[in-house]
Design an enzyme around this catalytic site. Structure first.
Site, PDB file in Angstrom:
ATOM      1  N   THR A 154      -3.708   8.063   0.748  1.00 16.68           N
ATOM      2  CA  THR A 154      -3.176   8.184  -0.703  1.00 16.68           C
ATOM      3  C   THR A 154      -1.694   7.818  -0.597  1.00 16.68           C
ATOM      4  OG1 THR A 154      -2.517  10.598  -0.706  1.00 16.68           O
ATOM      5  CG2 THR A 154      -4.816  10.291  -1.439  1.00 16.68           C
ATOM      6  N   HIS A 155      -1.329   6.937  -1.497  1.00 16.78           N
ATOM      7  CA  HIS A 155       0.397   6.550  -1.426  1.00 16.78           C
ATOM      8  C   HIS A 155       0.329   5.821  -0.336  1.00 16.78           C
ATOM      9  CE1 HIS A 155       0.954   9.646  -4.632  1.00 16.78           C
ATOM     10  NE2 HIS A 155       0.221  10.309  -3.892  1.00 16.78           N
ATOM     11  N   SER A 276      -1.272 -20.734  12.849  1.00 17.47           N
ATOM     12  CA  SER A 276       0.053 -21.258  12.287  1.00 17.47           C
ATOM     13  C   SER A 276       0.388 -22.596  12.762  1.00 17.47           C
ATOM     14  CB  SER A 276       1.012 -20.113  12.569  1.00 17.47           C
ATOM     15  OG  SER A 276       2.402 -20.956  12.485  1.00 17.47           O
ATOM     16  N   LYS A 282       0.026 -16.733  15.981  1.00 18.09           N
ATOM     17  CA  LYS A 282      -0.488 -16.160  14.789  1.00 18.09           C
ATOM     18  C   LYS A 282      -1.944 -16.332  14.509  1.00 18.09           C
ATOM     19  CE  LYS A 282       1.462 -14.917  11.678  1.00 18.09           C
ATOM     20  NZ  LYS A 282       2.554 -15.385  10.810  1.00 18.09           N
ATOM     21  N   GLU A 289      -6.282 -13.566   1.686  1.00 19.65           N
ATOM     22  CA  GLU A 289      -5.207 -14.006   1.042  1.00 19.65           C
ATOM     23  C   GLU A 289      -5.424 -14.765  -0.207  1.00 19.65           C
ATOM     24  OE1 GLU A 289      -1.686 -14.889   3.332  1.00 19.65           O
ATOM     25  OE2 GLU A 289      -2.343 -13.940   4.735  1.00 19.65           O
ATOM     26  N   TYR A 316     -15.556 -21.981 -37.052  1.00 15.48           N
ATOM     27  CA  TYR A 316     -15.140 -23.093 -36.153  1.00 15.48           C
ATOM     28  C   TYR A 316     -13.769 -23.628 -36.438  1.00 15.48           C
ATOM     29  CZ  TYR A 316     -14.791 -26.592 -32.550  1.00 15.48           C
ATOM     30  OH  TYR A 316     -14.368 -27.477 -31.352  1.00 15.48           O
ATOM     31  N   LYS A 324     -13.703 -23.886 -22.803  1.00 14.75           N
ATOM     32  CA  LYS A 324     -14.593 -24.369 -21.653  1.00 14.75           C
ATOM     33  C   LYS A 324     -14.009 -24.551 -20.331  1.00 14.75           C
ATOM     34  CE  LYS A 324     -16.247 -27.208 -24.728  1.00 14.75           C
ATOM     35  NZ  LYS A 324     -16.189 -26.018 -25.777  1.00 14.75           N
TER      36      LYS A 324
HETATM   37  N1  ARG Z   1     -15.844 -30.596 -28.246  1.00 16.77           N
HETATM   38  C1  ARG Z   1     -15.885 -29.572 -29.107  1.00 16.77           C
HETATM   39  C2  ARG Z   1     -15.787 -28.219 -28.544  1.00 16.77           C
HETATM   40  O1  ARG Z   1     -15.803 -28.235 -27.501  1.00 16.77           O
HETATM   41  C3  ARG Z   1     -17.492 -29.555 -29.804  1.00 16.77           C
HETATM   42  C4  ARG Z   1     -17.556 -29.122 -31.282  1.00 16.77           C
HETATM   43  C5  ARG Z   1     -16.607 -29.984 -32.279  1.00 16.77           C
HETATM   44  N2  ARG Z   1     -16.869 -29.520 -33.603  1.00 16.77           N
HETATM   45  C6  ARG Z   1     -15.961 -29.892 -34.371  1.00 16.77           C
HETATM   46  N3  ARG Z   1     -16.199 -29.556 -35.551  1.00 16.77           N
HETATM   47  N4  ARG Z   1     -14.787 -30.621 -34.125  1.00 16.77           N
HETATM   48  O2  ARG Z   1     -15.392 -27.142 -29.187  1.00 16.77           O
END
Ligand code: ARG
Length: 464
Positions: A154-155, A276, A282, A289, A316, A324
């Protein structure tokens, strides 16, 4: 020419075109996009929204495109902005006007929502599988080291004796929670947003239950506005992945410490360490890491997505296109780290003697010494004080609790007898801790069994 050219008087500026385009990174959703389109077209045909023979033509066209993409014969164009428009454009190029019917009762908003969910749905079992492989490695190391006594800290100060097996099972428990967290995320995201359209569904008799079924979702999502604007599932995934990486970073940190000459509790296999360029002596724990470092990347993705989503109005917004790269990078990073980490742990050598030596030198049996007096009738607080004095004495004389003479002991309390030496043996100290969850062999065996059962429950034996 853009799809929306009818509404516009000018061509899109090339700067805007490049800026808007997501094809460079969403191309990886081609399979899910085609899968979603096949389900959508099938349903449109079944509902009589398009003619059945048109649906068939679309489905065949999409299948052919999929095969060509997989064969490396398709080049996507940034002019078509994203994977959805690219595939639709390809379809129309190939099958003509029928291709233009595919987007009936659909929007890219529900399309991207379904594609990304399908992608995540496919990756989660892959990730949990990798974590289960790591669990298997930890189980093996634990079974091999039930009697390998080491100091628990601990610590980062030597505290109480434990075993390497107990240590491994601590991480095994964290990883089990990681697996179940990912499973929870999977359960919640298993709803199909397709048919939500831009945000308000459509006036066609779309059957959302049918597309959900065709795509293998449990059910359609319940509210169409929510469907196209929800990225909770991705945030949940990234937070589960961040927690997983947090665990690996802690484990990495320990391995890095344990590899140092100051500890030398483990030695990494040559195949899992690096040298190294300048210092010939080394042997560096680069893998550990890098895993520790890559944890930062995954946290970064979580922060990206939380911040992108913060205060976004319904439904949206183009901001959401930023989800993404964060999702992909976090998944890629975890899928890269877990197997190499597992292999590194699998091949490391445990230096039991060094662990034992460290355990013997740090008064980690002091609590046991106090407990010895308690068992002879002394209240714990008093015993604690006495042992504190003994430790102080040892530090001054360069002794340990095992090297003090019985006379030294008795000078402080006549409750001490020659059986104290036995009580202070590290193996006695470890094996006395039989409490559920503790380091004694029988307790650790239960922990091993529990994780074994967990792993087996996730990996049913193939039927013979
Ligand atoms: N490439 C767009 C995205 O990844 C798809 C959806 C686009 N929709 C729009 N109303 N422009 O979100």
């Amino acid at each position: 020419m853009k799809l929306w050219a009818g509404r516009f008087q000018k061509e899109t500026d090339t700067l805007v075109n490049d800026f808007n385009s997501s094809i460079a990174f969403d191309a990886r959703l081609y399979r899910q996009d085609i899968q979603g389109s096949i389900a959508h077209a099938t349903m449109l045909g079944e509902q009589g929204i398009i003619e059945p023979h048109e649906a068939e033509k679309i489905v065949d066209g999409l299948k052919a495109i999929l095969a060509d993409i997989e064969a490396g014969q398709v080049e996507f164009s940034p002019e078509n902005e994203d994977i959805h428009m690219n595939i639709e454009a390809l379809l129309t190029q190939r099958i003509g006007d029928t291709g233009k019917r595919l987007h009936t009762a659909r929007s890219r908003n529900d399309q991207v929502a379904v594609d990304t969910r399908l992608y995540v749905k496919g990756e989660i079992p892959r990730i949990t599988g990798l974590v289960l492989d790591l669990e298997t490695v930890l189980l093996k190391k634990a079974r091999e080291n039930l009697h390998t006594v080491m100091p628990g800290y601990t610590h980062l100060q030597r505290a109480q004796p434990t075993t390497f097996a107990h240590y491994m099972m601590a991480y095994a428990n964290m990883l089990r929670r990681d697996v179940t967290r990912l499973e929870d995320c999977l359960k919640r995201l298993d709803e199909c947003p397709l048919g939500a359209g831009a945000l308000a569904t459509s006036t066609y008799p779309v059957d959302r239950f049918r597309t959900a079924q065709l795509l293998g979702f449990r059910k359609p999502t319940d509210n169409s506005m929510d469907s196209v604007s929800d990225r909770d599932y991705a945030i949940e995934l990234l937070s589960a992945l961040s927690i997983l990486m947090m665990h690996l970073s802690r484990f990495s940190e320990e391995i890095i410490l344990w590899c140092s000459w100051e500890f030398k509790f483990v030695e990494l296999d040559d195949a899992y360490s690096t040298g190294s360029s300048i210092m010939p002596q080394k042997k560096n724990p680069d893998v550990a890491e890098l895993v520790r470092g890559k944890t930062g990347r995954v946290y970064g993705s979580l922060m990206t997505l939380l911040t992108v989503m913060k205060a976004l109005p319904l439904a949206y917004n183009k901001d959401m296109q930023e989800d993404k790269e964060a999702i992909f990078d976090a998944i890629d990073t975890v899928e890269l780290c877990v197997p190499v980490f597992a292999a590194m742990v699998d091949t490391l050598t445990v230096k039991g003697k060094n662990m034992q030596r460290a355990a013997a030198g740090g008064f980690i049996n002091a609590t046991d010494c106090a407990d010895y007096l308690v068992k002879k009738g002394m209240p714990f607080r008093e015993a604690y004080m006495i042992v504190g004095r003994l430790v102080n004495m040892c530090i001054k004389s360069g002794d340990t609790l095992d090297t003090l003479t019985l006379r030294d002991y008795r000078a402080i309390s006549d409750l001490f007898d020659s059986d104290v030496y036995d009580a202070l043996q590290l193996s006695t100290c470890v094996n006395g801790r039989k409490v559920y969850g503790g380091p004694a062999e029988e307790s650790v065996r239960k922990q091993i069994e529990s994780i074994e059962e967990f792993v087996a429950s996730r990996r049913p034996e193939p039927e013979t």
